[in-house]
Design a protein around this motif. Structure first.
Motif, PDB file in Angstrom:
ATOM      1  N   ALA A   1       9.262  -5.826   3.616  1.00 57.65           N
ATOM      2  CA  ALA A   1       9.149  -4.367   3.585  1.00 57.65           C
ATOM      3  C   ALA A   1      10.490  -3.716   3.252  1.00 57.65           C
TER       4      ALA A   1
ATOM      5  N   GLY B   1       5.558   6.244   2.169  1.00 55.12           N
ATOM      6  CA  GLY B   1       6.035   5.040   1.504  1.00 55.12           C
ATOM      7  C   GLY B   1       6.247   5.340   0.035  1.00 55.12           C
TER       8      GLY B   1
ATOM      9  N   GLY C   1       8.674   5.423  -1.926  1.00 54.78           N
ATOM     10  CA  GLY C   1       9.530   4.582  -2.761  1.00 54.78           C
ATOM     11  C   GLY C   1      10.411   5.406  -3.663  1.00 54.78           C
TER      12      GLY C   1
ATOM     13  N   GLU D   1       9.646   8.389   3.182  1.00 55.54           N
ATOM     14  CA  GLU D   1      10.131   7.071   2.766  1.00 55.54           C
ATOM     15  C   GLU D   1      11.105   6.522   3.810  1.00 55.54           C
TER      16      GLU D   1
ATOM     17  N   ASP E   1       8.043   6.720   8.434  1.00 55.67           N
ATOM     18  CA  ASP E   1       7.007   5.815   7.958  1.00 55.67           C
ATOM     19  C   ASP E   1       5.667   6.215   8.554  1.00 55.67           C
TER      20      ASP E   1
ATOM     21  N   TYR F   1      -1.031   7.095   0.234  1.00 55.86           N
ATOM     22  CA  TYR F   1      -0.248   5.858   0.310  1.00 55.86           C
ATOM     23  C   TYR F   1      -0.485   5.091  -0.985  1.00 55.86           C
TER      24      TYR F   1
ATOM     25  N   GLN G   1       0.503   1.813  -2.910  1.00 57.87           N
ATOM     26  CA  GLN G   1       1.123   0.494  -2.721  1.00 57.87           C
ATOM     27  C   GLN G   1       1.831   0.384  -1.379  1.00 57.87           C
ATOM     28  N   SER G   2       1.435   1.102  -0.358  1.00 66.70           N
ATOM     29  CA  SER G   2       2.269   1.107   0.848  1.00 66.70           C
ATOM     30  C   SER G   2       1.516   1.023   2.174  1.00 66.70           C
TER      31      SER G   2
ATOM     32  N   TRP H   1       2.136  -1.938   4.591  1.00 71.64           N
ATOM     33  CA  TRP H   1       3.369  -2.051   5.372  1.00 71.64           C
ATOM     34  C   TRP H   1       3.239  -1.349   6.721  1.00 71.64           C
ATOM     35  N   THR H   2       2.108  -0.698   6.987  1.00 73.09           N
ATOM     36  CA  THR H   2       1.923  -0.005   8.255  1.00 73.09           C
ATOM     37  C   THR H   2       1.216  -0.908   9.268  1.00 73.09           C
TER      38      THR H   2
ATOM     39  N   TRP I   1      -3.860   0.851  -4.668  1.00 78.42           N
ATOM     40  CA  TRP I   1      -3.018  -0.272  -5.096  1.00 78.42           C
ATOM     41  C   TRP I   1      -3.321  -0.615  -6.541  1.00 78.42           C
TER      42      TRP I   1
END
Length: 254
Positions: free
Chosen positions: A10, A52, A54, A73, A95, A111, A113-114, A117-118, A141
């Motif tokens: 991450a 997220g 980025g 982010e 986050d 979100y 692509q993220s 990560w949660t 995604w």
């Protein structure tokens, strides 16, 4: 994947933020159309938080669509690159597990692509807290199209080299994996699109994925050198056609 390796992956993007911004794919306008259709309202004028975010790939599209968007982010390197790319869009550090946002303040929470990560046990209640009644949680995604032979072969080579695939979340992501508690009931949509890029861009794109970043320069360089030979044979004109299915899951609140 262990907790420590998940955390390492991450955070790995912060060291490659410029590479990420320059080479990762964006998303097609048809994706934003689908988000609006499933949510039953336009993005234009909507209050949106892109979590997220980025380097701002998805945030830029939401902003261009007319959304009043703020980016969230956690990574210092990614946030710094975001500010260079989108100086006029606010980005705050945080986050999805603990959103720095007010209750019932958003029309959309996105979100790109993220979500993987949660921790859904924390991120789902946070999403429900910050969304207004009738608001939408949209997760998506870019996934490699499974019926494109060269992409399938590349995926197998990556798995053999690193002992794992590139994506943390794959195209089989479902309502149950998004929210094991069952509080959300997302609708799923897939949007196919493609882009033609030079071999160097494609290699830099895959090299910016976390599985490459955490294995170090030597392992990554060895794989990319061999992969360049495969791609040069497959695409003698030097242009690679990357084919993606964007997997979208969207849930509205009551």
């Amino acid at each position: 994947m262990t907790v420590s390796s998940h955390a390492a992956r991450a955070h790995s993007f912060n060291s490659a933020a410029a590479q990420y911004a320059a080479n990762r794919p964006s998303y097609p306008s048809a994706l934003l159309d689908a988000i609006e259709e499933l949510a039953g309202r336009p993005l234009a004028g909507a209050r949106v938080a892109d979590v997220g975010a980025g380097t701002g790939i998805s945030t830029a599209l939401l902003h261009a669509r007319g959304a009043d968007v703020v980016a969230v982010e956690p990574g210092e390197g990614m946030a710094a690159q975001f500010r260079r790319v989108l100086p006029d869009v606010a980005v705050v550090r945080g986050d999805g597990n603990s959103l720095p946002l007010a209750d019932a303040s958003l029309d959309f929470l996105t979100y790109a692509q993220s979500w993987h990560w949660t921790d859904p046990a924390r991120a789902v209640p946070e999403a429900l807290r910050v969304l207004r009644p009738g608001g939408a949680l949209a997760l998506w995604w870019n996934t490699d199209a499974p019926d494109v032979p060269w992409l399938a072969e590349q995926g197998r080579r990556i798995a053999r080299h690193f002992g794992a695939g590139v994506p943390v979340a794959d195209r089989n992501v479902s309502a149950r994996t998004v929210d094991p508690s069952g509080r959300l009931d997302p609708v799923r949509r897939e949007v196919r699109w493609s882009r033609r890029v030079p071999v160097d861009t494609h290699l830099a794109n895959i090299g910016s994925h976390s599985i490459f970043l955490v294995h170090g320069d030597e392992a990554t360089a060895a794989f990319l050198a061999e992969e360049r030979e495969h791609l040069t044979r497959a695409f003698p004109d030097g242009l690679v056609e990357e084919v993606y299915d964007v997997v979208l899951l969207l849930a509205t609140t009551t």
